[in-house]
Design an enzyme around this catalytic site. Structure first.
Site, PDB file in Angstrom:
ATOM      1  N   ASP A 140       0.964  -0.990   0.031  1.00 49.19           N
ATOM      2  CA  ASP A 140      -0.003  -0.054   0.137  1.00 49.19           C
ATOM      3  C   ASP A 140       0.830   1.391   0.081  1.00 49.19           C
ATOM      4  O   ASP A 140       1.492   1.428   0.820  1.00 49.19           O
ATOM      5  CB  ASP A 140      -0.856  -0.005   1.175  1.00 49.19           C
ATOM      6  CG  ASP A 140      -1.736   1.026   1.295  1.00 49.19           C
ATOM      7  OD1 ASP A 140      -1.656   2.140   0.767  1.00 49.19           O
ATOM      8  OD2 ASP A 140      -2.844   1.145   2.019  1.00 49.19           O
ATOM      9  N   ILE A 141       0.496   2.016  -0.993  1.00 44.98           N
ATOM     10  CA  ILE A 141       1.663   3.292  -1.336  1.00 44.98           C
ATOM     11  C   ILE A 141       1.590   4.029   0.326  1.00 44.98           C
ATOM     12  O   ILE A 141       2.494   4.987   0.547  1.00 44.98           O
ATOM     13  CB  ILE A 141       1.121   3.937  -2.440  1.00 44.98           C
ATOM     14  CG1 ILE A 141       2.157   5.236  -2.636  1.00 44.98           C
ATOM     15  CG2 ILE A 141      -0.103   4.653  -2.412  1.00 44.98           C
ATOM     16  CD1 ILE A 141       3.397   4.678  -3.463  1.00 44.98           C
ATOM     17  N   ASN A 152      -5.657  13.350 -10.598  1.00 51.27           N
ATOM     18  CA  ASN A 152      -6.324  14.065 -11.729  1.00 51.27           C
ATOM     19  C   ASN A 152      -6.053  15.413 -12.012  1.00 51.27           C
ATOM     20  O   ASN A 152      -5.525  16.064 -10.849  1.00 51.27           O
ATOM     21  CB  ASN A 152      -7.696  13.810 -11.727  1.00 51.27           C
ATOM     22  CG  ASN A 152      -8.635  14.315 -10.410  1.00 51.27           C
ATOM     23  OD1 ASN A 152      -8.461  15.561 -10.390  1.00 51.27           O
ATOM     24  ND2 ASN A 152      -8.942  13.466  -9.656  1.00 51.27           N
ATOM     25  N   VAL A 202      -5.482   5.290  -5.387  1.00 52.62           N
ATOM     26  CA  VAL A 202      -4.431   5.810  -4.728  1.00 52.62           C
ATOM     27  C   VAL A 202      -4.705   7.273  -4.104  1.00 52.62           C
ATOM     28  O   VAL A 202      -4.244   7.484  -3.098  1.00 52.62           O
ATOM     29  CB  VAL A 202      -3.101   5.974  -5.457  1.00 52.62           C
ATOM     30  CG1 VAL A 202      -2.209   6.787  -5.013  1.00 52.62           C
ATOM     31  CG2 VAL A 202      -2.759   4.696  -6.046  1.00 52.62           C
ATOM     32  N   ASP A 203      -5.435   8.088  -4.892  1.00 49.51           N
ATOM     33  CA  ASP A 203      -5.751   9.197  -4.830  1.00 49.51           C
ATOM     34  C   ASP A 203      -6.860   9.645  -3.297  1.00 49.51           C
ATOM     35  O   ASP A 203      -6.386  10.085  -2.262  1.00 49.51           O
ATOM     36  CB  ASP A 203      -6.571  10.061  -5.723  1.00 49.51           C
ATOM     37  CG  ASP A 203      -6.206  11.547  -5.854  1.00 49.51           C
ATOM     38  OD1 ASP A 203      -5.806  11.978  -4.839  1.00 49.51           O
ATOM     39  OD2 ASP A 203      -7.108  12.042  -6.737  1.00 49.51           O
ATOM     40  N   SER A 254      -1.732   5.718 -13.815  1.00 47.37           N
ATOM     41  CA  SER A 254      -2.591   5.542 -14.862  1.00 47.37           C
ATOM     42  C   SER A 254      -3.034   4.016 -14.863  1.00 47.37           C
ATOM     43  O   SER A 254      -3.767   3.905 -16.078  1.00 47.37           O
ATOM     44  CB  SER A 254      -1.914   5.728 -16.130  1.00 47.37           C
ATOM     45  OG  SER A 254      -1.890   7.359 -16.493  1.00 47.37           O
ATOM     46  N   THR A 255      -2.764   2.915 -14.454  1.00 48.43           N
ATOM     47  CA  THR A 255      -3.334   1.653 -14.699  1.00 48.43           C
ATOM     48  C   THR A 255      -4.374   1.204 -13.794  1.00 48.43           C
ATOM     49  O   THR A 255      -4.822   0.073 -14.004  1.00 48.43           O
ATOM     50  CB  THR A 255      -2.105   0.652 -14.209  1.00 48.43           C
ATOM     51  OG1 THR A 255      -1.583   0.804 -12.783  1.00 48.43           O
ATOM     52  CG2 THR A 255      -0.970   0.917 -15.217  1.00 48.43           C
ATOM     53  N   GLY A 256      -5.176   2.150 -13.113  1.00 46.79           N
ATOM     54  CA  GLY A 256      -6.410   1.801 -12.348  1.00 46.79           C
ATOM     55  C   GLY A 256      -7.539   2.426 -13.205  1.00 46.79           C
ATOM     56  O   GLY A 256      -7.960   1.935 -14.381  1.00 46.79           O
ATOM     57  N   TYR A 280      -7.517   4.876 -14.803  1.00 42.63           N
ATOM     58  CA  TYR A 280      -7.138   5.449 -16.312  1.00 42.63           C
ATOM     59  C   TYR A 280      -6.995   4.289 -17.259  1.00 42.63           C
ATOM     60  O   TYR A 280      -6.425   4.751 -18.414  1.00 42.63           O
ATOM     61  CB  TYR A 280      -6.112   6.446 -15.719  1.00 42.63           C
ATOM     62  CG  TYR A 280      -6.532   7.886 -15.448  1.00 42.63           C
ATOM     63  CD1 TYR A 280      -7.908   7.918 -15.194  1.00 42.63           C
ATOM     64  CD2 TYR A 280      -5.780   8.902 -15.217  1.00 42.63           C
ATOM     65  CE1 TYR A 280      -8.194   9.462 -14.680  1.00 42.63           C
ATOM     66  CE2 TYR A 280      -6.065  10.115 -14.943  1.00 42.63           C
ATOM     67  CZ  TYR A 280      -7.206  10.259 -14.642  1.00 42.63           C
ATOM     68  OH  TYR A 280      -7.627  11.420 -14.182  1.00 42.63           O
TER      69      TYR A 280
END
Ligand code: AR6
Length: 178
Positions: free
Chosen positions: A16-17, A30, A39-40, A125-127, A129
């Site tokens: 987890d980041i 975004n 993540v955001d 970008s891999t979720g 997006y």
């Protein structure tokens, strides 16, 4: 998994980041810097309201796709959050690869400018997006590899992958590079 490049290291972990103890944690933001899911959502939830207060105050116009901006890290165990805006995947012919590379590049520049010795990235970008993970992994690692020498004080670049699939994609891309 890790790969050494002189005094610098690229490391891949599954996790987890928001739990990373590094100088800078990268957010998958975004362009309105408006918060969101993935993540955001996790970064603002764990970091508390100060982070959004800072983005609102410092960057009222947001951040263009392919770039990044920096704030404090609120309650997270980091000094900075770097809010990076990757591209939405629309088939690959709208400059997505260059925009994704440019977001990673800008993060490394900001890490250097803010005297960070360590930085943790999610897979931008891999979720939401929808950037294909294998291609995104190659762009992410290739860009960091190409620009590591420009940021000699950054000793550790850690990619934090949320599950086994993305981890395997990054591991394959790192093997290709090394
Ligand atoms: N730690 C590490 N990786 C994670 C975590 C976590 N806590 N949560 C998700 N991932 P995403 P994007 C992975 O959607 O595609 C937001 O709404 C996830 O599995 O977070 O760049 C923003 O506000 C995926 O592999 O970011 C934007 O509107 C990767 O992190 C938009 O989503 C990125 O997924 C940005 O979309």
């Amino acid at each position: 998994m890790r790969a050494d490049f002189g005094q610098q290291m690229i490391e891949l972990v599954e996790g987890d980041i928001t739990a990373q103890r590094v100088d800078a944690i990268v957010n998958a933001a975004n362009s309105r810097l408006a918060g969101g899911g993935g993540v955001d959502g996790a970064i603002h939830r764990h970091g508390g309201p100060r982070i959004m207060q800072e983005t609102d105050r410092l960057y009222p116009d947001g951040c263009p796709t392919g770039s990044a901006v920096v704030t404090g890290a609120g309650n997270l165990a980091a000094k900075h959050v770097i809010h990076a805006v990757g591209p939405f995947w629309s088939g690959g012919r709208r400059g997505e690869a260059e925009l994704l590379a440019s977001a990673y590049r800008r993060c490394l520049e900001l890490a250097r400018e803010n005297d960070c010795a360590s930085i943790a990235f999610p897979s931008l970008s891999t979720g939401a997006y929808r950037y294909p993970i294998d291609q995104a992994a190659r762009v992410a690692l290739g860009t960091v590899f190409d620009h590591l020498a420009d940021a000699p004080a950054v000793q550790l670049v850690r990619f934090v992958l949320f599950s086994a699939g993305p981890f395997a994609a990054f591991a394959a891309a790192l093997e290709e590079l090394h």
